[in-house]
Motif scaffolding. Structure first.
Motif, PDB file in Angstrom:
ATOM      1  N   MET A 182     -16.549 145.209 -79.755  1.00  0.00           N
ATOM      2  CA  MET A 182     -16.271 145.473 -78.345  1.00  0.00           C
ATOM      3  C   MET A 182     -15.679 144.304 -77.678  1.00  0.00           C
ATOM      4  N   LYS A 183     -14.816 144.535 -76.952  1.00  0.00           N
ATOM      5  CA  LYS A 183     -13.882 143.634 -76.220  1.00  0.00           C
ATOM      6  C   LYS A 183     -14.615 142.802 -75.004  1.00  0.00           C
ATOM      7  N   LYS A 184     -14.080 141.848 -74.861  1.00  0.00           N
ATOM      8  CA  LYS A 184     -14.871 140.919 -73.823  1.00  0.00           C
ATOM      9  C   LYS A 184     -14.102 140.529 -72.855  1.00  0.00           C
ATOM     10  N   ILE A 185     -14.583 140.635 -71.447  1.00  0.00           N
ATOM     11  CA  ILE A 185     -13.710 140.074 -70.337  1.00  0.00           C
ATOM     12  C   ILE A 185     -14.690 139.150 -69.424  1.00  0.00           C
ATOM     13  N   VAL A 186     -13.779 137.995 -69.124  1.00  0.00           N
ATOM     14  CA  VAL A 186     -14.554 137.125 -67.937  1.00  0.00           C
ATOM     15  C   VAL A 186     -13.494 137.299 -66.850  1.00  0.00           C
ATOM     16  N   ALA A 187     -14.257 137.058 -65.842  1.00  0.00           N
ATOM     17  CA  ALA A 187     -13.351 137.238 -64.393  1.00  0.00           C
ATOM     18  C   ALA A 187     -14.059 136.051 -63.510  1.00  0.00           C
ATOM     19  N   VAL A 188     -13.152 135.472 -62.649  1.00  0.00           N
ATOM     20  CA  VAL A 188     -13.632 134.523 -61.522  1.00  0.00           C
ATOM     21  C   VAL A 188     -13.060 135.406 -60.149  1.00  0.00           C
ATOM     22  N   CYS A 189     -13.911 135.626 -59.404  1.00  0.00           N
ATOM     23  CA  CYS A 189     -13.692 136.366 -58.138  1.00  0.00           C
ATOM     24  C   CYS A 189     -14.093 135.362 -57.120  1.00  0.00           C
ATOM     25  N   ALA A 190     -12.966 135.019 -56.202  1.00  0.00           N
ATOM     26  CA  ALA A 190     -12.953 134.118 -55.097  1.00  0.00           C
ATOM     27  C   ALA A 190     -12.438 134.432 -53.703  1.00  0.00           C
ATOM     28  N   CYS A 191     -13.206 134.243 -52.738  1.00  0.00           N
ATOM     29  CA  CYS A 191     -12.467 134.261 -51.270  1.00  0.00           C
ATOM     30  C   CYS A 191     -12.802 133.070 -50.550  1.00  0.00           C
ATOM     31  N   PRO A 192     -12.500 132.890 -49.342  1.00  0.00           N
ATOM     32  CA  PRO A 192     -12.794 131.491 -48.732  1.00  0.00           C
ATOM     33  C   PRO A 192     -14.430 131.549 -48.368  1.00  0.00           C
ATOM     34  N   MET A 193     -14.862 132.677 -47.829  1.00  0.00           N
ATOM     35  CA  MET A 193     -16.513 132.562 -47.662  1.00  0.00           C
ATOM     36  C   MET A 193     -17.192 132.794 -48.962  1.00  0.00           C
ATOM     37  N   GLY A 194     -16.597 133.437 -49.714  1.00  0.00           N
ATOM     38  CA  GLY A 194     -17.520 133.665 -51.172  1.00  0.00           C
ATOM     39  C   GLY A 194     -18.383 134.673 -50.852  1.00  0.00           C
ATOM     40  N   VAL A 195     -18.158 135.792 -49.868  1.00  0.00           N
ATOM     41  CA  VAL A 195     -19.196 136.895 -49.570  1.00  0.00           C
ATOM     42  C   VAL A 195     -18.701 138.071 -49.940  1.00  0.00           C
ATOM     43  N   ALA A 196     -18.426 138.930 -48.735  1.00  0.00           N
ATOM     44  CA  ALA A 196     -18.123 140.377 -48.996  1.00  0.00           C
ATOM     45  C   ALA A 196     -17.020 140.651 -50.308  1.00  0.00           C
ATOM     46  N   HIS A 197     -15.990 140.349 -49.946  1.00  0.00           N
ATOM     47  CA  HIS A 197     -14.807 140.546 -50.672  1.00  0.00           C
ATOM     48  C   HIS A 197     -14.895 140.084 -52.258  1.00  0.00           C
ATOM     49  N   THR A 198     -15.466 138.860 -52.394  1.00  0.00           N
ATOM     50  CA  THR A 198     -15.859 138.343 -53.617  1.00  0.00           C
ATOM     51  C   THR A 198     -16.648 139.271 -54.379  1.00  0.00           C
ATOM     52  N   TYR A 199     -17.889 139.657 -53.724  1.00  0.00           N
ATOM     53  CA  TYR A 199     -18.733 140.486 -54.513  1.00  0.00           C
ATOM     54  C   TYR A 199     -18.558 141.707 -54.763  1.00  0.00           C
ATOM     55  N   MET A 200     -17.646 142.290 -53.887  1.00  0.00           N
ATOM     56  CA  MET A 200     -17.022 143.675 -53.990  1.00  0.00           C
ATOM     57  C   MET A 200     -16.043 143.793 -55.295  1.00  0.00           C
ATOM     58  N   ALA A 201     -15.238 142.867 -55.383  1.00  0.00           N
ATOM     59  CA  ALA A 201     -14.408 142.473 -56.572  1.00  0.00           C
ATOM     60  C   ALA A 201     -15.150 142.456 -57.897  1.00  0.00           C
ATOM     61  N   ALA A 202     -16.181 141.625 -57.869  1.00  0.00           N
ATOM     62  CA  ALA A 202     -16.982 141.432 -58.871  1.00  0.00           C
ATOM     63  C   ALA A 202     -17.700 142.743 -59.296  1.00  0.00           C
ATOM     64  N   ASP A 203     -18.331 143.367 -58.485  1.00  0.00           N
ATOM     65  CA  ASP A 203     -18.795 144.568 -58.681  1.00  0.00           C
ATOM     66  C   ASP A 203     -17.975 145.523 -59.300  1.00  0.00           C
ATOM     67  N   ALA A 204     -16.751 145.662 -58.690  1.00  0.00           N
ATOM     68  CA  ALA A 204     -15.558 146.758 -59.169  1.00  0.00           C
ATOM     69  C   ALA A 204     -15.172 146.267 -60.871  1.00  0.00           C
ATOM     70  N   ILE A 205     -15.063 145.041 -60.967  1.00  0.00           N
ATOM     71  CA  ILE A 205     -14.709 144.694 -62.307  1.00  0.00           C
ATOM     72  C   ILE A 205     -15.808 144.857 -63.410  1.00  0.00           C
ATOM     73  N   GLU A 206     -16.890 144.520 -62.889  1.00  0.00           N
ATOM     74  CA  GLU A 206     -18.393 144.957 -63.940  1.00  0.00           C
ATOM     75  C   GLU A 206     -18.164 146.332 -64.000  1.00  0.00           C
ATOM     76  N   GLU A 207     -18.168 147.246 -63.061  1.00  0.00           N
ATOM     77  CA  GLU A 207     -18.207 148.746 -63.290  1.00  0.00           C
ATOM     78  C   GLU A 207     -17.038 149.185 -64.230  1.00  0.00           C
ATOM     79  N   ALA A 208     -15.830 148.740 -63.926  1.00  0.00           N
ATOM     80  CA  ALA A 208     -14.741 149.107 -64.841  1.00  0.00           C
ATOM     81  C   ALA A 208     -14.874 148.688 -66.110  1.00  0.00           C
ATOM     82  N   ALA A 209     -15.338 147.440 -66.393  1.00  0.00           N
ATOM     83  CA  ALA A 209     -15.483 147.036 -67.890  1.00  0.00           C
ATOM     84  C   ALA A 209     -16.640 147.952 -68.461  1.00  0.00           C
ATOM     85  N   LYS A 210     -17.836 147.949 -67.883  1.00  0.00           N
ATOM     86  CA  LYS A 210     -18.552 148.839 -68.614  1.00  0.00           C
ATOM     87  C   LYS A 210     -18.339 150.262 -68.721  1.00  0.00           C
ATOM     88  N   LYS A 211     -17.490 150.895 -67.862  1.00  0.00           N
ATOM     89  CA  LYS A 211     -17.039 152.278 -68.035  1.00  0.00           C
ATOM     90  C   LYS A 211     -16.005 152.340 -69.187  1.00  0.00           C
TER      91      LYS A 211
END
Length: 101
Positions: free
Chosen positions: A1-30
């Motif tokens: 199984m391939k492994k991915i790590v990601a760093v998601c960051a924005c100035p506040m670290g709120v909405a867009h950071t977590y949206m990107a993290a969720d999208a990466i997690e969902e895509a990797a699991k798919k």
């Protein structure tokens, strides 16, 4: 199984950071890949990636709108590092992962 790590960051670290993290997690699991995501923002680093996770990763994604903190952890793995925008991560994670693994 391939492994991915990601760093998601924005100035506040709120909405867009977590949206990107969720999208990466969902895509990797798919795609049947193991994934670990670190988030960064005004509150600092959350879910900090372990050295072993970085070493073992087949792909390292930086989905950011700001400079990543503690980049020295990734210095020896630049050949596996792909930098994208938060928007790309949110909208196109699956394609980006497929093209880079």
């Amino acid at each position: 199984m391939k492994k991915i790590v990601a760093v998601c960051a924005c100035p506040m670290g709120v909405a867009h950071t977590y949206m990107a993290a969720d999208a990466i997690e969902e895509a990797a699991k798919k795609l049947n890949m193991k994934v670990s995501v670190e988030t960064q923002g005004a509150g600092g680093i959350e879910d900090k990636l372990k050295t072993k996770e970085i070493q073992d990763a087949d792909l390292i994604l930086f989905a950011t709108a700001v400079k990543v903190s503690q980049t020295e952890r990734f210095e020896d793995y630049k050949e596996k590092l792909v930098e994208i925008t938060l928007k790309e991560a949110i909208n196109d994670s699956e394609r980006i992962i497929q093209e880079n693994t």
